[in-house]
Scaffold this motif. Structure first.
Motif, PDB file in Angstrom:
ATOM      1  N   ILE A 179     -10.307  -5.750   3.138  1.00 12.07           N
ATOM      2  CA  ILE A 179     -10.242  -7.065   2.073  1.00 12.07           C
ATOM      3  C   ILE A 179     -10.337  -8.075   3.066  1.00 12.07           C
ATOM      4  O   ILE A 179     -11.148  -9.256   2.998  1.00 12.07           O
ATOM      5  N   LEU A 180      -9.842  -8.204   4.443  1.00 11.25           N
ATOM      6  CA  LEU A 180      -9.707  -9.047   5.278  1.00 11.25           C
ATOM      7  C   LEU A 180     -11.305  -9.283   5.760  1.00 11.25           C
ATOM      8  O   LEU A 180     -11.654 -10.510   6.194  1.00 11.25           O
ATOM      9  N   ARG A 181     -11.735  -8.091   6.188  1.00 12.85           N
ATOM     10  CA  ARG A 181     -13.030  -8.161   6.763  1.00 12.85           C
ATOM     11  C   ARG A 181     -13.978  -8.603   5.814  1.00 12.85           C
ATOM     12  O   ARG A 181     -14.937  -9.382   6.248  1.00 12.85           O
ATOM     13  N   ILE A 182     -13.858  -8.353   4.585  1.00 14.33           N
ATOM     14  CA  ILE A 182     -14.756  -8.876   3.384  1.00 14.33           C
ATOM     15  C   ILE A 182     -14.535 -10.299   3.419  1.00 14.33           C
ATOM     16  O   ILE A 182     -15.473 -11.013   3.430  1.00 14.33           O
ATOM     17  N   ASP A 183     -13.380 -10.825   3.383  1.00 12.93           N
ATOM     18  CA  ASP A 183     -13.027 -12.191   3.364  1.00 12.93           C
ATOM     19  C   ASP A 183     -13.727 -13.213   4.492  1.00 12.93           C
ATOM     20  O   ASP A 183     -14.464 -14.123   4.310  1.00 12.93           O
ATOM     21  N   ARG A 201     -22.404 -21.114   6.519  1.00 12.87           N
ATOM     22  CA  ARG A 201     -23.964 -21.140   6.948  1.00 12.87           C
ATOM     23  C   ARG A 201     -24.678 -21.448   5.648  1.00 12.87           C
ATOM     24  O   ARG A 201     -25.956 -21.698   5.683  1.00 12.87           O
ATOM     25  N   GLY A 202     -23.909 -21.593   4.640  1.00 13.40           N
ATOM     26  CA  GLY A 202     -24.910 -21.978   3.380  1.00 13.40           C
ATOM     27  C   GLY A 202     -25.554 -20.936   2.616  1.00 13.40           C
ATOM     28  O   GLY A 202     -26.344 -21.201   1.904  1.00 13.40           O
ATOM     29  N   GLN A 203     -24.973 -19.449   2.856  1.00 13.75           N
ATOM     30  CA  GLN A 203     -25.621 -18.421   2.488  1.00 13.75           C
ATOM     31  C   GLN A 203     -24.916 -17.926   1.348  1.00 13.75           C
ATOM     32  O   GLN A 203     -23.726 -17.752   1.375  1.00 13.75           O
ATOM     33  N   ALA A 204     -25.536 -17.166   0.609  1.00 12.51           N
ATOM     34  CA  ALA A 204     -24.916 -16.570  -0.742  1.00 12.51           C
ATOM     35  C   ALA A 204     -24.782 -15.247  -0.229  1.00 12.51           C
ATOM     36  O   ALA A 204     -25.605 -14.541   0.303  1.00 12.51           O
ATOM     37  N   PRO A 205     -23.772 -14.589  -0.671  1.00 16.43           N
ATOM     38  CA  PRO A 205     -23.706 -12.887  -0.231  1.00 16.43           C
ATOM     39  C   PRO A 205     -24.471 -12.167  -1.036  1.00 16.43           C
ATOM     40  O   PRO A 205     -24.684 -12.647  -2.187  1.00 16.43           O
ATOM     41  N   ARG A 206     -24.999 -11.138  -0.466  1.00 12.53           N
ATOM     42  CA  ARG A 206     -26.045 -10.342  -1.323  1.00 12.53           C
ATOM     43  C   ARG A 206     -25.124  -8.802  -1.186  1.00 12.53           C
ATOM     44  O   ARG A 206     -24.363  -8.590  -0.305  1.00 12.53           O
ATOM     45  N   ARG A 207     -25.312  -8.049  -2.300  1.00 10.48           N
ATOM     46  CA  ARG A 207     -24.719  -6.685  -2.117  1.00 10.48           C
ATOM     47  C   ARG A 207     -23.579  -6.458  -1.789  1.00 10.48           C
ATOM     48  O   ARG A 207     -22.988  -5.711  -0.779  1.00 10.48           O
ATOM     49  N   LEU A 208     -22.592  -7.043  -2.515  1.00 14.36           N
ATOM     50  CA  LEU A 208     -21.281  -7.107  -1.950  1.00 14.36           C
ATOM     51  C   LEU A 208     -20.387  -5.750  -2.809  1.00 14.36           C
ATOM     52  O   LEU A 208     -19.457  -5.101  -1.930  1.00 14.36           O
ATOM     53  N   GLY A 209     -20.949  -5.170  -3.588  1.00 15.74           N
ATOM     54  CA  GLY A 209     -20.381  -3.884  -4.451  1.00 15.74           C
ATOM     55  C   GLY A 209     -19.103  -4.377  -5.203  1.00 15.74           C
ATOM     56  O   GLY A 209     -18.882  -5.783  -5.188  1.00 15.74           O
ATOM     57  N   LEU A 210     -18.518  -3.780  -5.751  1.00 18.03           N
ATOM     58  CA  LEU A 210     -17.503  -3.959  -6.640  1.00 18.03           C
ATOM     59  C   LEU A 210     -16.262  -4.438  -5.953  1.00 18.03           C
ATOM     60  O   LEU A 210     -15.772  -5.629  -6.356  1.00 18.03           O
ATOM     61  N   ALA A 211     -15.916  -4.014  -4.914  1.00 20.20           N
ATOM     62  CA  ALA A 211     -14.659  -4.444  -4.151  1.00 20.20           C
ATOM     63  C   ALA A 211     -15.073  -5.964  -3.589  1.00 20.20           C
ATOM     64  O   ALA A 211     -14.428  -6.920  -3.500  1.00 20.20           O
ATOM     65  N   GLY A 212     -16.203  -5.961  -3.114  1.00 19.29           N
ATOM     66  CA  GLY A 212     -16.598  -7.323  -2.451  1.00 19.29           C
ATOM     67  C   GLY A 212     -16.742  -8.178  -3.582  1.00 19.29           C
ATOM     68  O   GLY A 212     -16.267  -9.612  -3.346  1.00 19.29           O
ATOM     69  N   GLY A 237      -8.552  -3.320  -3.700  1.00 23.90           N
ATOM     70  CA  GLY A 237      -7.704  -2.160  -2.919  1.00 23.90           C
ATOM     71  C   GLY A 237      -7.983  -0.776  -3.483  1.00 23.90           C
ATOM     72  O   GLY A 237      -7.958   0.121  -2.658  1.00 23.90           O
ATOM     73  N   ARG A 238      -7.725  -0.726  -4.525  1.00 26.64           N
ATOM     74  CA  ARG A 238      -7.758   0.531  -5.288  1.00 26.64           C
ATOM     75  C   ARG A 238      -9.419   1.231  -5.159  1.00 26.64           C
ATOM     76  O   ARG A 238      -9.343   2.170  -5.005  1.00 26.64           O
ATOM     77  N   LEU A 239     -10.246   0.381  -5.238  1.00 23.19           N
ATOM     78  CA  LEU A 239     -11.723   0.769  -5.056  1.00 23.19           C
ATOM     79  C   LEU A 239     -11.977   1.188  -3.554  1.00 23.19           C
ATOM     80  O   LEU A 239     -12.611   2.009  -3.522  1.00 23.19           O
ATOM     81  N   ILE A 240     -11.323   0.486  -2.698  1.00 21.78           N
ATOM     82  CA  ILE A 240     -11.291   0.682  -1.402  1.00 21.78           C
ATOM     83  C   ILE A 240     -10.885   1.982  -1.058  1.00 21.78           C
ATOM     84  O   ILE A 240     -11.383   2.715  -0.378  1.00 21.78           O
ATOM     85  N   GLY A 241      -9.825   2.294  -1.496  1.00 15.90           N
ATOM     86  CA  GLY A 241      -9.096   3.431  -1.314  1.00 15.90           C
ATOM     87  C   GLY A 241      -8.254   3.474   0.136  1.00 15.90           C
ATOM     88  O   GLY A 241      -8.311   2.474   0.925  1.00 15.90           O
ATOM     89  N   GLY A 242      -7.469   4.506   0.504  1.00 15.18           N
ATOM     90  CA  GLY A 242      -7.041   4.657   1.810  1.00 15.18           C
ATOM     91  C   GLY A 242      -5.457   4.011   1.829  1.00 15.18           C
ATOM     92  O   GLY A 242      -5.077   3.751   0.719  1.00 15.18           O
ATOM     93  N   THR A 243      -4.925   3.883   2.981  1.00 12.30           N
ATOM     94  CA  THR A 243      -3.675   3.711   3.174  1.00 12.30           C
ATOM     95  C   THR A 243      -3.682   1.903   2.840  1.00 12.30           C
ATOM     96  O   THR A 243      -4.522   1.400   2.572  1.00 12.30           O
ATOM     97  N   ALA A 253      -4.044  -9.754  -8.831  1.00  4.39           N
ATOM     98  CA  ALA A 253      -4.729  -8.594  -9.544  1.00  4.39           C
ATOM     99  C   ALA A 253      -5.785  -8.436  -8.855  1.00  4.39           C
ATOM    100  O   ALA A 253      -6.265  -7.148  -9.007  1.00  4.39           O
ATOM    101  N   ASN A 254      -6.990  -9.327  -8.770  1.00  6.85           N
ATOM    102  CA  ASN A 254      -8.190  -8.951  -8.068  1.00  6.85           C
ATOM    103  C   ASN A 254      -8.201  -8.411  -6.639  1.00  6.85           C
ATOM    104  O   ASN A 254      -8.959  -7.326  -6.641  1.00  6.85           O
TER     105      ASN A 254
END
Length: 162
Positions: A68-72, A81-92, A54-60, A48-49
């Motif tokens: 999604i795989l790029r974000i993953d 690296r032990g770093q926290a993600p920053r500025r992911l946006g809603l889809a991220g 995917g709906r937020l990303i849009g496209g085919t 569901a997530n």
């Protein structure tokens, strides 16, 4: 002492000591809890997530899966690296949450998940059309006053257009 006992002892020591869990202990714990719950509910929430992302990303579907795989992959690199993600946006953020529930599937399975979600969103049981009677249609589309179209030749005596 077996693997289960060893990992449980490590988990207990870190929790009682209020220390962050090492990655291997955290992964082991999640896998154990998921196996106890059967995992079906977690996979459904993950899916569901992913569909929402995917709906937020849009496209085919291919474009959605690729992003999604790029974000993953980016989240995996940051985690290594032990770093926290920053500025992911809603889809991220949705992909990050999905990763926490159950592993992100490979491209083919991800496309199937996204396609199954898209198929349900396109189905329409019926369309309600307002004012379908002929009498209402004639009255609603009669202009109350003639429409004037502005043109550069409006004052030339040719009715506005040459």
């Amino acid at each position: 002492m077996g693997e289960f006992d060893s990992m449980l002892a490590r988990l207990r020591a870190h929790v009682e000591g209020r220390q962050p869990l090492p990655l291997d202990v955290g992964v082991w714990t999640i896998e154990r809890i998921a196996s106890l719950s059967g995992g079906a509910g977690l996979r459904q929430q993950r899916d569901a997530n992913l569909c929402a992302a995917g709906r937020l990303i849009g496209g085919t579907i291919r474009t959605r899966a690729h992003e999604i795989l790029r974000i993953d992959a980016m989240l995996s690199r940051l985690s290594a690296r032990g770093q926290a993600p920053r500025r992911l946006g809603l889809a991220g953020g949705l992909v990050l949450h999905a990763r926490g529930l159950w592993p992100i599937p490979a491209d083919r399975q991800l496309r199937e998940i996204l396609a199954s979600s898209s198929a349900g969103k396109l189905a329409v049981e019926s369309l309600h059309i307002a004012n379908s009677s002929g009498a209402q249609f004639e009255h609603e589309h009669e202009p109350s006053a003639p429409a004037r179209i502005a043109s550069p030749h409006a004052d030339s005596g040719h009715g506005g257009w040459r």
